[in-house]
Design a protein around this motif. Structure first.
Motif, PDB file in Angstrom:
ATOM      1  N   LEU A 330      33.071  34.997  57.110  1.00 34.44           N
ATOM      2  CA  LEU A 330      32.227  35.550  56.140  1.00 34.44           C
ATOM      3  C   LEU A 330      32.931  36.805  55.606  1.00 34.44           C
ATOM      4  CD1 LEU A 330      28.888  35.376  57.557  1.00 34.44           C
ATOM      5  CD2 LEU A 330      29.636  34.086  55.819  1.00 34.44           C
ATOM      6  N   GLY A 331      33.596  37.422  56.521  1.00 33.82           N
ATOM      7  CA  GLY A 331      34.276  38.824  56.043  1.00 33.82           C
ATOM      8  C   GLY A 331      35.538  38.155  54.925  1.00 33.82           C
ATOM      9  N   ILE A 332      36.116  37.320  55.421  1.00 41.04           N
ATOM     10  CA  ILE A 332      37.108  36.853  54.588  1.00 41.04           C
ATOM     11  C   ILE A 332      36.698  36.430  53.153  1.00 41.04           C
ATOM     12  CG2 ILE A 332      38.937  34.915  54.274  1.00 41.04           C
ATOM     13  CD1 ILE A 332      39.354  35.128  57.313  1.00 41.04           C
ATOM     14  N   ILE A 333      35.705  35.533  53.344  1.00 38.24           N
ATOM     15  CA  ILE A 333      35.009  35.174  51.791  1.00 38.24           C
ATOM     16  C   ILE A 333      34.649  36.383  51.037  1.00 38.24           C
ATOM     17  CG2 ILE A 333      32.984  33.961  50.856  1.00 38.24           C
ATOM     18  CD1 ILE A 333      33.062  32.076  53.401  1.00 38.24           C
ATOM     19  N   VAL A 334      33.896  37.169  51.558  1.00 41.36           N
ATOM     20  CA  VAL A 334      33.478  38.545  50.909  1.00 41.36           C
ATOM     21  C   VAL A 334      34.708  39.183  50.429  1.00 41.36           C
ATOM     22  CG1 VAL A 334      32.430  40.883  50.969  1.00 41.36           C
ATOM     23  CG2 VAL A 334      31.470  38.993  52.159  1.00 41.36           C
ATOM     24  N   CYS A 335      35.809  39.488  50.917  1.00 43.65           N
ATOM     25  CA  CYS A 335      37.009  40.024  50.569  1.00 43.65           C
ATOM     26  C   CYS A 335      37.628  39.045  49.305  1.00 43.65           C
ATOM     27  CB  CYS A 335      37.957  40.351  51.728  1.00 43.65           C
ATOM     28  SG  CYS A 335      37.488  41.232  52.920  1.00 43.65           S
ATOM     29  N   ALA A 336      37.764  38.140  49.480  1.00 42.11           N
ATOM     30  CA  ALA A 336      38.113  37.100  48.468  1.00 42.11           C
ATOM     31  C   ALA A 336      37.331  37.130  47.202  1.00 42.11           C
ATOM     32  CB  ALA A 336      38.172  35.652  49.030  1.00 42.11           C
ATOM     33  N   VAL A 337      35.880  37.288  47.097  1.00 36.82           N
ATOM     34  CA  VAL A 337      35.186  37.513  46.114  1.00 36.82           C
ATOM     35  C   VAL A 337      35.461  38.660  45.424  1.00 36.82           C
ATOM     36  CG1 VAL A 337      32.943  37.558  45.491  1.00 36.82           C
ATOM     37  CG2 VAL A 337      33.391  35.671  47.062  1.00 36.82           C
ATOM     38  N   VAL A 338      35.324  39.859  46.283  1.00 34.41           N
ATOM     39  CA  VAL A 338      35.750  41.022  45.786  1.00 34.41           C
ATOM     40  C   VAL A 338      36.965  41.139  45.049  1.00 34.41           C
ATOM     41  CG1 VAL A 338      35.911  43.545  46.297  1.00 34.41           C
ATOM     42  CG2 VAL A 338      34.060  42.137  47.482  1.00 34.41           C
ATOM     43  N   ALA A 340      38.777  38.952  43.728  1.00 35.16           N
ATOM     44  CA  ALA A 340      38.690  37.843  42.582  1.00 35.16           C
ATOM     45  C   ALA A 340      38.120  38.724  41.612  1.00 35.16           C
ATOM     46  CB  ALA A 340      37.896  36.575  42.983  1.00 35.16           C
ATOM     47  N   VAL A 341      37.125  39.480  41.753  1.00 34.47           N
ATOM     48  CA  VAL A 341      36.372  40.167  40.845  1.00 34.47           C
ATOM     49  C   VAL A 341      37.062  41.134  40.214  1.00 34.47           C
ATOM     50  CG1 VAL A 341      34.314  41.762  40.284  1.00 34.47           C
ATOM     51  CG2 VAL A 341      34.040  39.500  41.516  1.00 34.47           C
ATOM     52  N   VAL A 342      37.710  42.181  41.120  1.00 29.85           N
ATOM     53  CA  VAL A 342      38.693  43.255  40.576  1.00 29.85           C
ATOM     54  C   VAL A 342      39.963  42.768  39.935  1.00 29.85           C
ATOM     55  CG1 VAL A 342      40.186  45.032  41.709  1.00 29.85           C
ATOM     56  CG2 VAL A 342      38.119  44.735  42.617  1.00 29.85           C
ATOM     57  N   PHE A 343      40.312  41.661  40.416  1.00 37.17           N
ATOM     58  CA  PHE A 343      41.585  41.107  39.713  1.00 37.17           C
ATOM     59  C   PHE A 343      41.046  40.738  38.309  1.00 37.17           C
ATOM     60  CE2 PHE A 343      44.008  37.324  38.418  1.00 37.17           C
ATOM     61  CZ  PHE A 343      45.297  38.171  38.284  1.00 37.17           C
ATOM     62  N   GLN A 344      39.895  39.906  38.039  1.00 39.29           N
ATOM     63  CA  GLN A 344      39.577  39.656  36.733  1.00 39.29           C
ATOM     64  C   GLN A 344      39.194  40.690  35.864  1.00 39.29           C
ATOM     65  OE1 GLN A 344      35.824  37.300  36.851  1.00 39.29           O
ATOM     66  NE2 GLN A 344      35.922  36.642  34.845  1.00 39.29           N
ATOM     67  N   ARG A 345      38.704  41.961  36.442  1.00 37.48           N
ATOM     68  CA  ARG A 345      38.439  42.846  35.598  1.00 37.48           C
ATOM     69  C   ARG A 345      39.663  43.841  35.122  1.00 37.48           C
ATOM     70  NH1 ARG A 345      33.365  45.941  38.784  1.00 37.48           N
ATOM     71  NH2 ARG A 345      31.602  44.283  38.214  1.00 37.48           N
ATOM     72  N   ARG A 346      40.732  43.531  36.186  1.00 36.02           N
ATOM     73  CA  ARG A 346      41.889  44.188  35.456  1.00 36.02           C
ATOM     74  C   ARG A 346      42.526  43.331  34.587  1.00 36.02           C
ATOM     75  NH1 ARG A 346      44.937  46.256  41.245  1.00 36.02           N
ATOM     76  NH2 ARG A 346      43.518  47.816  41.497  1.00 36.02           N
ATOM     77  N   GLN A 347      42.469  42.116  34.480  1.00 27.29           N
ATOM     78  CA  GLN A 347      43.001  41.319  33.649  1.00 27.29           C
ATOM     79  C   GLN A 347      42.464  41.440  32.191  1.00 27.29           C
ATOM     80  OE1 GLN A 347      45.871  40.247  35.016  1.00 27.29           O
ATOM     81  NE2 GLN A 347      45.398  38.256  34.074  1.00 27.29           N
ATOM     82  N   GLU A 348      40.920  41.627  32.161  1.00 29.75           N
ATOM     83  CA  GLU A 348      40.386  41.977  30.925  1.00 29.75           C
ATOM     84  C   GLU A 348      40.674  43.304  30.533  1.00 29.75           C
ATOM     85  OE1 GLU A 348      36.190  41.666  32.108  1.00 29.75           O
ATOM     86  OE2 GLU A 348      36.194  39.640  32.226  1.00 29.75           O
ATOM     87  N   ARG A 349      40.922  44.364  31.399  1.00 29.35           N
ATOM     88  CA  ARG A 349      41.414  45.694  30.813  1.00 29.35           C
ATOM     89  C   ARG A 349      42.616  45.423  30.246  1.00 29.35           C
ATOM     90  NH1 ARG A 349      39.651  49.645  35.867  1.00 29.35           N
ATOM     91  NH2 ARG A 349      37.595  49.464  35.481  1.00 29.35           N
ATOM     92  N   ASN A 350      43.737  44.652  30.994  1.00 27.05           N
ATOM     93  CA  ASN A 350      44.887  44.572  30.402  1.00 27.05           C
ATOM     94  C   ASN A 350      44.881  44.267  28.752  1.00 27.05           C
ATOM     95  OD1 ASN A 350      46.311  45.732  32.468  1.00 27.05           O
ATOM     96  ND2 ASN A 350      46.492  43.769  33.581  1.00 27.05           N
ATOM     97  N   LYS A 351      44.081  43.213  28.628  1.00 30.64           N
ATOM     98  CA  LYS A 351      43.972  42.375  27.254  1.00 30.64           C
ATOM     99  C   LYS A 351      43.422  43.118  26.341  1.00 30.64           C
ATOM    100  CE  LYS A 351      43.017  37.457  29.052  1.00 30.64           C
ATOM    101  NZ  LYS A 351      41.927  36.628  29.343  1.00 30.64           N
ATOM    102  N   ARG A 352      42.630  44.299  26.621  1.00 30.01           N
ATOM    103  CA  ARG A 352      42.283  45.390  25.610  1.00 30.01           C
ATOM    104  C   ARG A 352      43.473  45.992  25.244  1.00 30.01           C
ATOM    105  NH1 ARG A 352      37.004  47.324  28.948  1.00 30.01           N
ATOM    106  NH2 ARG A 352      35.799  45.440  28.746  1.00 30.01           N
ATOM    107  N   PHE A 353      44.247  46.571  26.229  1.00 28.42           N
ATOM    108  CA  PHE A 353      45.526  47.279  25.840  1.00 28.42           C
ATOM    109  C   PHE A 353      46.399  46.612  24.706  1.00 28.42           C
ATOM    110  CE2 PHE A 353      44.573  49.499  29.598  1.00 28.42           C
ATOM    111  CZ  PHE A 353      44.079  50.816  29.209  1.00 28.42           C
ATOM    112  N   TYR A 354      46.396  45.295  24.755  1.00 29.82           N
ATOM    113  CA  TYR A 354      47.199  44.646  23.798  1.00 29.82           C
ATOM    114  C   TYR A 354      46.354  44.128  22.626  1.00 29.82           C
ATOM    115  CZ  TYR A 354      50.448  44.131  27.817  1.00 29.82           C
ATOM    116  OH  TYR A 354      51.284  44.702  28.811  1.00 29.82           O
TER     117      TYR A 354
END
Length: 354
Positions: A330-338, A340-354
């Motif tokens: 369960l800990g691994i799953i939670v860490c993976a979900v968190v 993934a969410v953090v990675f997705q948000r960073r990707q969205e932020r990077n798109k705004r800069f371009y």
């Protein structure tokens, strides 16, 4: 392990089965084989009379019937000696009785067989309390633990027939083992749960057939077996390594009743010497001076709530391993979900800069 604790003649069959005494060439061949092979303790003893220690045994016909003592044994409290049994307590309220061997035992490896009977008029959960077998420094000292002293030094095997803890998940009657160096108190309200080494359920009360218990101590290993199902075979109950017991202690049995009662009868006690080899480094040990101890205490709840801290918790059980792996997954799953969410948000932020 051993022959059935009852009667003479051919011995009982089972895991500790013993045969009748062999004679002649067969006996010599077996002795030669035993001396030439290094075998485990369970294979060495054969239960013949040559291994029976009569100074520590109680068998029929009893001597001193009608008196309060007999050769090699002392009685106390409500104990009564008849021609058929030694009754520790009658089926009456508030009784305590015990029987103790007068001779200290200096064997390092031994096997104790007890033929007993617990019976009475009480129906389901309206009987009690059970009896205890002892290998302790103290003897003939009455007290609250099944008619004997608390905070004892040595080993106790409890055959408990009444559940004092209403929240318990155990099924009674229940057999348990306890090793004590004098620092632990037996908690009746919890049926000794926090100081228990291990235990098992055994339907040993009000049986119409013979009931037996065998206790073996050899090379630091404590084993308890039962024969209470009229199958003429031993059933495993307790098997624990890492137990250290000194020599020079006394064997005994005691029982107690409170508001509920039962007859607690001892029919025979037989002690066998185990012919076991010990490593050379143990030759200089003074076994009379060591403290009773156990290197690994295992109870049904792993003693997590034991306030004494005198013993270490036991190894992880199957359920604990499962829960540990589940929590890790369960800990691994939670860490993976968190992640993934953090990675997705960073990707969205990077798109705004371009």
């Amino acid at each position: 392990m051993a022959a059935g604790p009852g009667g003479g003649g051919c011995a009982r069959r089972g895991r500790w089965g013993r045969g009748c005494p062999v004679r002649g060439l067969l006996s010599g061949a077996l002795l030669l084989l035993a001396s030439g092979l290094r075998r485990g303790a369970a294979e060495l003893t054969d239960g013949n009379n040559e291994h029976l220690k009569r100074e520590h045994s109680l068998t029929k016909p009893y001597q001193g019937v009608g008196s309060t003592s007999m050769p090699l044994w002392d009685f106390q409290g409500s104990t009564m000696l008849t021609s058929q049994y030694v009754r520790l307590t009658p089926d009456e309220r508030s009784k305590e009785g015990s029987i103790w061997n007068r001779v200290p035992c200096f064997l390092k490896d031994w096997e104790l067989h007890v033929h007993f009977k617990i019976h009475g008029a009480g129906k389901k959960n309206l009987h009690g309390d059970g009896f205890a077998l002892w290998y302790t420094r103290e003897r003939l000292m009455p007290g609250p633990v099944f008619g004997s002293k608390d905070n004892f030094h040595g080993l106790a095997i409890f055959l408990d027939t009444y559940p004092n803890d209403e929240a318990t998940e155990r099924v009674f009657p229940y057999i348990s083992a306890m090793v004590n160096n004098g620092s632990l108190a037996y908690d009746h309200s919890k049926d000794g749960r926090w100081t228990e080494l291990a235990g098992c359920t055994a339907d040993l009360r009000n049986q119409n057939h013979d009931t037996f218990l065998a206790v073996r101590y050899s090379r630091g290993r404590l084993t308890v077996m039962t024969d209470v199902e009229d199958k003429n075979e031993w059933k495993n109950c307790i098997d624990i390594a890492g137990v250290r017991l000194p020599t020079g202690y006394f064997f005994g049995a005691s029982a107690g009743t409170g508001d509920l009662s039962d007859n607690h009868d001892i029919i025979s006690i037989k002690l066998f010497q185990l012919m076991v080899e010990h490593p050379p480094e143990e030759e200089n040990i003074d076994w009379t001076k060591i403290e009773p101890s156990v290197s690994l205490l295992k109870s049904p709840k792993d003693n997590v709530d034991d306030p004494t801290g005198n013993f270490r918790s036991g190894p992880l059980t199957g359920w604990k391993v499962f829960l540990l792996l589940l929590c890790a997954l369960l800990g691994i799953i939670v860490c993976a979900v968190v992640g993934a969410v953090v990675f997705q948000r960073r990707q969205e932020r990077n798109k705004r800069f371009y």
